[in-house]
Design a protein around this motif. Structure first.
Motif, PDB file in Angstrom:
ATOM      1  N   ILE A   4       0.843  -1.203   0.000  1.00 49.39           N
ATOM      2  CA  ILE A   4       0.000   0.000   0.000  1.00 49.39           C
ATOM      3  C   ILE A   4       0.875   1.248   0.000  1.00 49.39           C
ATOM      4  N   LEU A   5       1.972   1.205   0.765  1.00 45.37           N
ATOM      5  CA  LEU A   5       2.882   2.349   0.812  1.00 45.37           C
ATOM      6  C   LEU A   5       3.542   2.570  -0.544  1.00 45.37           C
ATOM      7  N   ILE A   6       3.920   1.468  -1.209  1.00 47.27           N
ATOM      8  CA  ILE A   6       4.546   1.573  -2.541  1.00 47.27           C
ATOM      9  C   ILE A   6       3.573   2.211  -3.526  1.00 47.27           C
ATOM     10  N   LYS A   7       2.311   1.767  -3.498  1.00 44.83           N
ATOM     11  CA  LYS A   7       1.289   2.353  -4.365  1.00 44.83           C
ATOM     12  C   LYS A   7       1.114   3.851  -4.068  1.00 44.83           C
ATOM     13  N   THR A   8       1.089   4.185  -2.774  1.00 45.46           N
ATOM     14  CA  THR A   8       0.886   5.577  -2.368  1.00 45.46           C
ATOM     15  C   THR A   8       2.031   6.464  -2.834  1.00 45.46           C
ATOM     16  N   ILE A   9       3.256   5.978  -2.685  1.00 45.40           N
ATOM     17  CA  ILE A   9       4.429   6.757  -3.120  1.00 45.40           C
ATOM     18  C   ILE A   9       4.371   6.997  -4.625  1.00 45.40           C
ATOM     19  N   GLN A  10       4.064   5.940  -5.382  1.00 39.49           N
ATOM     20  CA  GLN A  10       3.978   6.078  -6.837  1.00 39.49           C
ATOM     21  C   GLN A  10       2.875   7.056  -7.226  1.00 39.49           C
ATOM     22  N   PHE A  11       1.734   6.965  -6.551  1.00 40.59           N
ATOM     23  CA  PHE A  11       0.602   7.840  -6.845  1.00 40.59           C
ATOM     24  C   PHE A  11       0.984   9.309  -6.663  1.00 40.59           C
ATOM     25  N   PHE A  12       1.574   9.641  -5.508  1.00 41.86           N
ATOM     26  CA  PHE A  12       1.908  11.035  -5.233  1.00 41.86           C
ATOM     27  C   PHE A  12       3.079  11.525  -6.081  1.00 41.86           C
ATOM     28  N   LEU A  13       4.024  10.639  -6.390  1.00 42.29           N
ATOM     29  CA  LEU A  13       5.130  11.029  -7.261  1.00 42.29           C
ATOM     30  C   LEU A  13       4.610  11.360  -8.662  1.00 42.29           C
ATOM     31  N   SER A  14       3.747  10.485  -9.198  1.00 46.02           N
ATOM     32  CA  SER A  14       3.180  10.705 -10.524  1.00 46.02           C
ATOM     33  C   SER A  14       2.297  11.953 -10.543  1.00 46.02           C
ATOM     34  N   LEU A  15       1.421  12.060  -9.536  1.00 49.22           N
ATOM     35  CA  LEU A  15       0.496  13.205  -9.466  1.00 49.22           C
ATOM     36  C   LEU A  15       1.263  14.525  -9.370  1.00 49.22           C
ATOM     37  N   SER A  16       2.293  14.543  -8.536  1.00 49.32           N
ATOM     38  CA  SER A  16       3.073  15.773  -8.356  1.00 49.32           C
ATOM     39  C   SER A  16       3.763  16.171  -9.655  1.00 49.32           C
ATOM     40  N   LEU A  17       4.340  15.199 -10.339  1.00 47.65           N
ATOM     41  CA  LEU A  17       5.008  15.473 -11.614  1.00 47.65           C
ATOM     42  C   LEU A  17       4.025  16.053 -12.624  1.00 47.65           C
ATOM     43  N   LEU A  18       2.854  15.442 -12.732  1.00 45.62           N
ATOM     44  CA  LEU A  18       1.859  15.892 -13.707  1.00 45.62           C
ATOM     45  C   LEU A  18       1.346  17.291 -13.384  1.00 45.62           C
ATOM     46  N   ILE A  19       1.096  17.552 -12.113  1.00 49.52           N
ATOM     47  CA  ILE A  19       0.563  18.860 -11.720  1.00 49.52           C
ATOM     48  C   ILE A  19       1.592  19.960 -11.982  1.00 49.52           C
ATOM     49  N   VAL A  20       2.840  19.723 -11.553  1.00 51.33           N
ATOM     50  CA  VAL A  20       3.880  20.739 -11.722  1.00 51.33           C
ATOM     51  C   VAL A  20       4.090  21.060 -13.202  1.00 51.33           C
ATOM     52  N   LEU A  21       4.165  20.022 -14.031  1.00 47.88           N
ATOM     53  CA  LEU A  21       4.398  20.252 -15.458  1.00 47.88           C
ATOM     54  C   LEU A  21       3.182  20.901 -16.120  1.00 47.88           C
ATOM     55  N   HIS A  22       1.980  20.514 -15.690  1.00 44.87           N
ATOM     56  CA  HIS A  22       0.766  21.139 -16.229  1.00 44.87           C
ATOM     57  C   HIS A  22       0.755  22.637 -15.924  1.00 44.87           C
ATOM     58  N   GLU A  23       1.018  22.965 -14.669  1.00 44.87           N
ATOM     59  CA  GLU A  23       1.011  24.377 -14.288  1.00 44.87           C
ATOM     60  C   GLU A  23       2.166  25.130 -14.943  1.00 44.87           C
ATOM     61  N   LEU A  24       3.269  24.434 -15.167  1.00 51.33           N
ATOM     62  CA  LEU A  24       4.392  25.050 -15.870  1.00 51.33           C
ATOM     63  C   LEU A  24       3.978  25.418 -17.303  1.00 51.33           C
ATOM     64  N   GLY A  25       3.058  24.621 -17.854  1.00 52.33           N
ATOM     65  CA  GLY A  25       2.536  24.907 -19.186  1.00 52.33           C
ATOM     66  C   GLY A  25       1.762  26.209 -19.247  1.00 52.33           C
ATOM     67  N   HIS A  26       1.160  26.610 -18.126  1.00 54.24           N
ATOM     68  CA  HIS A  26       0.511  27.926 -18.048  1.00 54.24           C
ATOM     69  C   HIS A  26       1.539  29.019 -17.727  1.00 54.24           C
ATOM     70  N   PHE A  27       2.453  28.670 -16.831  1.00 54.35           N
ATOM     71  CA  PHE A  27       3.418  29.643 -16.304  1.00 54.35           C
ATOM     72  C   PHE A  27       4.340  30.194 -17.402  1.00 54.35           C
ATOM     73  N   ILE A  28       4.886  29.302 -18.235  1.00 54.27           N
ATOM     74  CA  ILE A  28       5.873  29.736 -19.230  1.00 54.27           C
ATOM     75  C   ILE A  28       5.297  30.713 -20.244  1.00 54.27           C
TER      76      ILE A  28
END
Length: 451
Positions: A4-28
């Motif tokens: 469960i911890l492995i799934k949780t780490i992967q979930f938040f790592l993936s989600l964080s990457l997607l959110i940051v890059l998405h918002e970077l798409g607006h920011f730039i």
């Protein structure tokens, strides 16, 4: 480490990457067009932030509520609902002061980055891992319908060969289930006869109502013993792990799916099993069949390599050079996007019952494996990137698609919606999104409680 911890780490790592890059798409593009960005946040900072630091004119931070992220662009009505600033005279560095085409580029920047990210990931996966799949037409004696009641609903039987869905040839057997879910017509070959079967409009609901039986199709496999149950009547009969049962009571069997009808004939009786051990030694082992028509063993599996060696199926392996991986990755991205759009279309059709399968954070987290696997992690992240892009393009105020819809209206008509209208639209969109989040996560909770 806990699965469960492995799934949780992967979930938040993936989600964080997607959110940051998405918002970077607006920011730039906002910075390119000299538009002030007041905040750049991963997750939402309702009342307080876990971390924040101001660099130049922008506050960078991490919120505590992991429902997404945002960039707060000056002079724009967004999820912050900062209406006070909108009462002042427009300033040249504000979003509302920029030409419509510049505002449009800023708004579509996030989803553009998501689509590009997915393609880059798929290209990288093609180059690093290639493709390995079982051609659907390579199954020697067709499919095994593990759940007969579900197979009957779409008119498919054990031994059938699935040729096409909606007239398109099915190449990858592992993709057959998803093709059926997204499709309308199934082309089947049975005993040399080719015919079409209509896939019921509510077939998705059938699978959702019993997720444990959803994977109802598989390749036909030999009857190999995986384990003899300690409670079995035959625990001391001489059966061993990896024994392959090739006959029961003298009746020859090739596949595990042929076993049950024969065992029904011997309920409560003794019968001889013919087994092959170590691929060469044949043994006759007497066993007792219980009243449930069972031997008391758990079936095992042959490796794909062994199945291929026996001619039961074929495994295709494709390796790509760097240049070859580019079109291969793009094709994968386009196929994934097309498949997701088909799913979305069925979700918006109440007759399919697909809305029952809409999931929230638990469902998304469940897409990740419970052991670390980089290829699966990146493949799942690429899929989520496409999903995030498509959902963000929905014409709902508060989403990028809502802003794009109003901008296109302005560009076509030459009339800009009033700030007051945009405020009300943003509020409506916010409550719609909140309702969707509650519904999706409510579905997760319901499935968990009724599992």
């Amino acid at each position: 480490m806990s699965p469960i911890l492995i799934k949780t780490i992967q979930f938040f790592l993936s989600l964080s990457l997607l959110i940051v890059l998405h918002e970077l798409g607006h920011f730039i593009p906002a910075k390119i067009f000299k538009t002030r960005v007041e905040k750049f946040y991963l997750f939402f900072d309702v009342k307080f932030s876990l971390f924040k630091k101001k660099i130049g004119e922008t506050v960078y931070g991490i919120g505590w509520l992991p429902l997404g992220g945002y960039v707060k662009i000056a002079g724009m009505i967004d999820e912050s609902m900062d209406t006070e600033a909108m009462k002042e005279e427009p300033k040249e560095w504000e979003f509302r002061s920029k030409p419509a085409w510049q505002r449009l580029i800023i708004m579509v920047g996030g989803v553009t980055v998501n689509f590009i990210l997915a393609l880059v990931i798929y290209i990288g996966l093609a180059y690093a891992y290639g493709d390995e799949y079982i051609p659907a037409d390579s199954l020697k004696d067709g499919v095994h319908v593990v759940e007969k009641s579900i197979g009957d609903k779409i008119g498919i039987q054990t031994g059938d060969k699935i040729l096409a869905v909606d007239g398109e040839k099915v190449e990858d057997f592992d993709a057959v289930l998803m093709e059926i879910i997204n499709g309308n017509t199934l082309t089947i070959e049975r005993d040399g006869r080719v015919f079409d079967e209509e896939i019921p409009v509510d077939f998705i609901a059938t699978l959702i109502d019993d997720m444990d039986r959803a994977r109802f199709l598989g390749p036909r496999i030999p009857f190999v013993i995986g384990e003899v149950s300690p409670e079995s009547l035959n625990k001391d009969a001489g059966l061993e792990k990896a024994d392959e049962v090739v006959a029961i009571g003298g009746q020859k069997i090739e596949y595990f799916d042929q076993v049950k009808p024969i065992l029904e004939e011997y309920k409560g009786k003794e019968v001889d099993l013919t087994v092959v051990r170590d691929n060469e030694v044949r043994k006759i082992i007497p066993v007792v069949i219980n009243d449930s028509a069972q031997i008391g063993v758990r079936p095992g599996l042959l490796s794909m390599k062994e199945m291929e060696k026996r001619g039961l199926l074929r495994v295709e392996t494709i390796k790509y050079s760097f240049l070859e991986s580019i079109p291969a990755g793009i094709d994968k991205g386009v196929d994934t996007l097309t498949g997701y759009l088909k799913q979305l279309k069925k979700i918006f059709n109440p007759d399919t019952g697909a809305y029952k399968g809409v999931g929230g954070f638990a469902a998304i987290g469940g897409l990740f494996p419970d052991s670390w696997n980089w290829s699966v992690f990146w493949g799942t992240t690429a899929f989520l990137s496409i999903m995030l892009a498509v959902l963000n393009l929905l014409p709902i105020p508060a989403l990028d698609g809502g802003h794009v819809m109003f901008l296109l209206y302005e560009m076509v008509t030459g009339r800009k919606p009033s700030d007051k209208f945009l405020e009300y639209a943003q509020m409506v969109g916010f409550f719609l999104l909140l309702a969707l989040i509650v519904f999706a996560n409510g579905n997760d909770l319901y499935r968990w409680l009724t599992k």
